[in-house]
Write a protein that holds these residues in place. Structure first.
Motif, PDB file in Angstrom:
ATOM      1  N   ASP A 211       0.777  -1.173   0.025  1.00 21.47           N
ATOM      2  CA  ASP A 211      -0.114  -0.088  -0.039  1.00 21.47           C
ATOM      3  C   ASP A 211       0.877   1.332   0.046  1.00 21.47           C
ATOM      4  N   LYS A 212       0.601   2.503  -0.936  1.00 20.51           N
ATOM      5  CA  LYS A 212       1.202   3.391  -0.885  1.00 20.51           C
ATOM      6  C   LYS A 212       0.697   4.390  -0.152  1.00 20.51           C
ATOM      7  N   VAL A 213       1.079   5.297   0.678  1.00 19.22           N
ATOM      8  CA  VAL A 213       0.351   6.303   1.392  1.00 19.22           C
ATOM      9  C   VAL A 213       0.782   7.768   0.816  1.00 19.22           C
ATOM     10  N   ASN A 214      -0.056   8.302   0.332  1.00 12.51           N
ATOM     11  CA  ASN A 214       0.246   9.703  -0.474  1.00 12.51           C
ATOM     12  C   ASN A 214       0.314  10.775   0.451  1.00 12.51           C
ATOM     13  N   ASP A 215       1.114  12.036   0.045  1.00 11.61           N
ATOM     14  CA  ASP A 215       1.361  13.201   0.811  1.00 11.61           C
ATOM     15  C   ASP A 215       1.951  13.080   1.874  1.00 11.61           C
ATOM     16  N   CYS A 216       2.954  12.114   1.875  1.00 16.19           N
ATOM     17  CA  CYS A 216       3.824  12.054   2.995  1.00 16.19           C
ATOM     18  C   CYS A 216       5.220  11.527   2.548  1.00 16.19           C
ATOM     19  N   ASN A 217       6.341  11.390   3.388  1.00 19.13           N
ATOM     20  CA  ASN A 217       7.645  11.055   3.139  1.00 19.13           C
ATOM     21  C   ASN A 217       7.786  10.135   4.216  1.00 19.13           C
ATOM     22  N   HIS A 218       9.165   9.540   3.956  1.00 19.90           N
ATOM     23  CA  HIS A 218       9.739   8.484   4.968  1.00 19.90           C
ATOM     24  C   HIS A 218       9.691   8.889   6.432  1.00 19.90           C
ATOM     25  N   MET A 219       9.726  10.148   6.659  1.00 26.21           N
ATOM     26  CA  MET A 219       9.842  10.752   8.014  1.00 26.21           C
ATOM     27  C   MET A 219       8.582  10.883   8.684  1.00 26.21           C
ATOM     28  N   THR A 220       7.604  11.032   7.782  1.00 24.21           N
ATOM     29  CA  THR A 220       6.065  11.460   8.454  1.00 24.21           C
ATOM     30  C   THR A 220       5.128  10.451   8.066  1.00 24.21           C
ATOM     31  N   ILE A 221       5.557   9.214   7.357  1.00 25.45           N
ATOM     32  CA  ILE A 221       4.413   8.245   7.201  1.00 25.45           C
ATOM     33  C   ILE A 221       3.947   7.676   8.458  1.00 25.45           C
ATOM     34  N   LEU A 222       4.587   7.478   9.575  1.00 26.77           N
ATOM     35  CA  LEU A 222       4.485   6.844  10.626  1.00 26.77           C
ATOM     36  C   LEU A 222       3.056   7.396  11.261  1.00 26.77           C
ATOM     37  N   ASN A 223       2.853   8.629  11.293  1.00 27.92           N
ATOM     38  CA  ASN A 223       2.017   9.241  11.834  1.00 27.92           C
ATOM     39  C   ASN A 223       0.883   9.762  11.103  1.00 27.92           C
ATOM     40  N   LYS A 224       1.071   9.428   9.942  1.00 30.63           N
ATOM     41  CA  LYS A 224       0.250   9.881   8.785  1.00 30.63           C
ATOM     42  C   LYS A 224      -1.252   9.129   9.017  1.00 30.63           C
ATOM     43  N   PRO A 225      -2.609   9.662   9.294  1.00 27.58           N
ATOM     44  CA  PRO A 225      -3.639   9.177   9.442  1.00 27.58           C
ATOM     45  C   PRO A 225      -4.049   7.878   8.610  1.00 27.58           C
ATOM     46  N   GLU A 226      -3.864   8.121   7.174  1.00 26.85           N
ATOM     47  CA  GLU A 226      -4.127   7.204   6.358  1.00 26.85           C
ATOM     48  C   GLU A 226      -3.394   5.884   6.583  1.00 26.85           C
ATOM     49  N   ALA A 227      -2.136   5.888   6.894  1.00 24.38           N
ATOM     50  CA  ALA A 227      -1.194   4.948   7.233  1.00 24.38           C
ATOM     51  C   ALA A 227      -1.875   4.259   8.653  1.00 24.38           C
ATOM     52  N   ILE A 228      -2.087   5.108   9.416  1.00 20.37           N
ATOM     53  CA  ILE A 228      -2.704   4.345  10.955  1.00 20.37           C
ATOM     54  C   ILE A 228      -4.102   3.617  10.401  1.00 20.37           C
ATOM     55  N   GLU A 229      -4.828   3.911   9.659  1.00 24.70           N
ATOM     56  CA  GLU A 229      -6.157   3.430   9.427  1.00 24.70           C
ATOM     57  C   GLU A 229      -5.860   2.095   8.618  1.00 24.70           C
ATOM     58  N   ILE A 230      -4.802   2.092   7.686  1.00 26.80           N
ATOM     59  CA  ILE A 230      -4.445   0.900   6.984  1.00 26.80           C
ATOM     60  C   ILE A 230      -4.121  -0.185   7.875  1.00 26.80           C
ATOM     61  N   ILE A 231      -3.113   0.264   8.764  1.00 26.49           N
ATOM     62  CA  ILE A 231      -2.634  -0.764   9.781  1.00 26.49           C
ATOM     63  C   ILE A 231      -3.861  -1.341  10.533  1.00 26.49           C
ATOM     64  N   LYS A 232      -4.679  -0.401  11.089  1.00 32.89           N
ATOM     65  CA  LYS A 232      -5.772  -0.997  11.809  1.00 32.89           C
ATOM     66  C   LYS A 232      -6.786  -2.056  11.064  1.00 32.89           C
ATOM     67  N   ARG A 233      -7.082  -1.561   9.836  1.00 34.09           N
ATOM     68  CA  ARG A 233      -7.754  -2.597   9.058  1.00 34.09           C
ATOM     69  C   ARG A 233      -7.105  -3.690   8.800  1.00 34.09           C
ATOM     70  N   TYR A 234      -5.993  -3.804   8.762  1.00 30.66           N
ATOM     71  CA  TYR A 234      -5.098  -5.127   8.304  1.00 30.66           C
ATOM     72  C   TYR A 234      -5.405  -5.948   9.816  1.00 30.66           C
ATOM     73  N   PHE A 235      -5.172  -5.343  10.940  1.00 32.45           N
ATOM     74  CA  PHE A 235      -5.056  -6.235  12.131  1.00 32.45           C
ATOM     75  C   PHE A 235      -6.460  -6.586  12.525  1.00 32.45           C
ATOM     76  N   GLN A 236      -7.533  -5.928  12.017  1.00 33.33           N
ATOM     77  CA  GLN A 236      -8.935  -6.218  12.564  1.00 33.33           C
ATOM     78  C   GLN A 236      -9.451  -7.110  11.400  1.00 33.33           C
ATOM     79  N   ASP A 237      -9.145  -7.423  10.470  1.00 35.21           N
ATOM     80  CA  ASP A 237      -9.557  -8.239   9.430  1.00 35.21           C
ATOM     81  C   ASP A 237      -9.595  -9.756  10.085  1.00 35.21           C
TER      82      ASP A 237
END
Length: 237
Positions: A211-237
């Motif tokens: 999955d690619k998360v738009n509008d962020c870089n290597h240093m900011t992706i960790l706290n990008k809301p879209e990235a966090i939502e991707i992680i939550k959905r993955y663990f909740q499936d």
């Protein structure tokens, strides 16, 4: 946000520092190069309180203590496995960021029965997977710190950490193709890791998703809301 209290586990050749929070499914959090467990405070308190999160300081980082002449991602992964054994953890999910994502690849290879779901954020298993500009900057930094260390300013540990980014992590295409753990790779639109490298990595690991998360870089992706939502959905499936 208040820091969580640091706890320690003593293993034969390392004292591992960690923080833990919450109850439920164990979720191990692995930081990147020259960082520490503190980057995951919001993950523990705010984003994933439904899990029993455990954020570790890798060997040579943060408050963990060891005596070393070299660091390897392979050794870091052994530390995580031994930490889990020492704490009676028989099954866990993992989020690994940057070098933490590289550690997670080794965990998937070595202990699929222990680490059953893995998120690797912006990993790279080959140094050639780093963008040319980023690699150029890392090499300049390494030369500067080498000079400072030679004149007695004590940059040995920093050099050992940076050296991790200047060589392949030590896992082969064949070993990646043998991984049976569920793996999702996430990366930033403006990452330090080449998109083609991440696509190659995902193609090697059976069943993995990318999955690619738009509008962020290597240093900011960790706290990008879209990235966090991707992680939550993955663990909740």
């Amino acid at each position: 946000m208040n820091k969580l209290p640091t706890e320690y586990v003593d293993l034969p050749d390392i004292r591992i520092a960690y923080t833990q929070y919450g109850n439920g499914q164990v979720l191990v959090l692995l930081h990147g190069n020259s960082e520490s467990k503190s980057i995951f405070t919001e993950y523990q308190r705010k984003h994933f309180p439904m899990f029993h999160t455990i954020a570790l300081d890798s060997r040579g980082h943060g408050e963990s203590k060891s005596t070393d002449d070299e660091y390897t991602i392979d050794q870091f992964s052994d530390d995580v496995i031994n930490f889990c054994k020492a704490n009676g953890i028989n099954q866990a999910y993992v989020i690994g960021y940057s070098d933490g994502g590289n550690i997670a690849l080794f965990l998937a290879k070595k202990a699929p029965e222990l680490f059953t779901r893995i998120i690797a954020i912006s990993p790279n298993y080959l140094v050639s997977g780093t963008t040319d500009d980023a690699l150029r900057t890392i090499r300049i930094l390494y030369k500067l710190m080498s000079f400072l260390n030679r004149i007695g300013l004590g940059f040995k540990k920093s050099l050992m950490r940076i050296n991790l980014m200047l060589r392949d992590i030590g896992i082969s295409d064949e070993e990646l193709s043998g991984i049976r753990t569920e793996v999702k790779i996430i990366y930033a639109e403006h990452d330090l890791i080449k998109e083609t490298h991440l696509q190659q990595l995902a193609s090697l690991i059976p069943g993995s998703t990318l999955d690619k998360v738009n509008d962020c870089n290597h240093m900011t992706i960790l706290n990008k809301p879209e990235a966090i939502e991707i992680i939550k959905r993955y663990f909740q499936d």
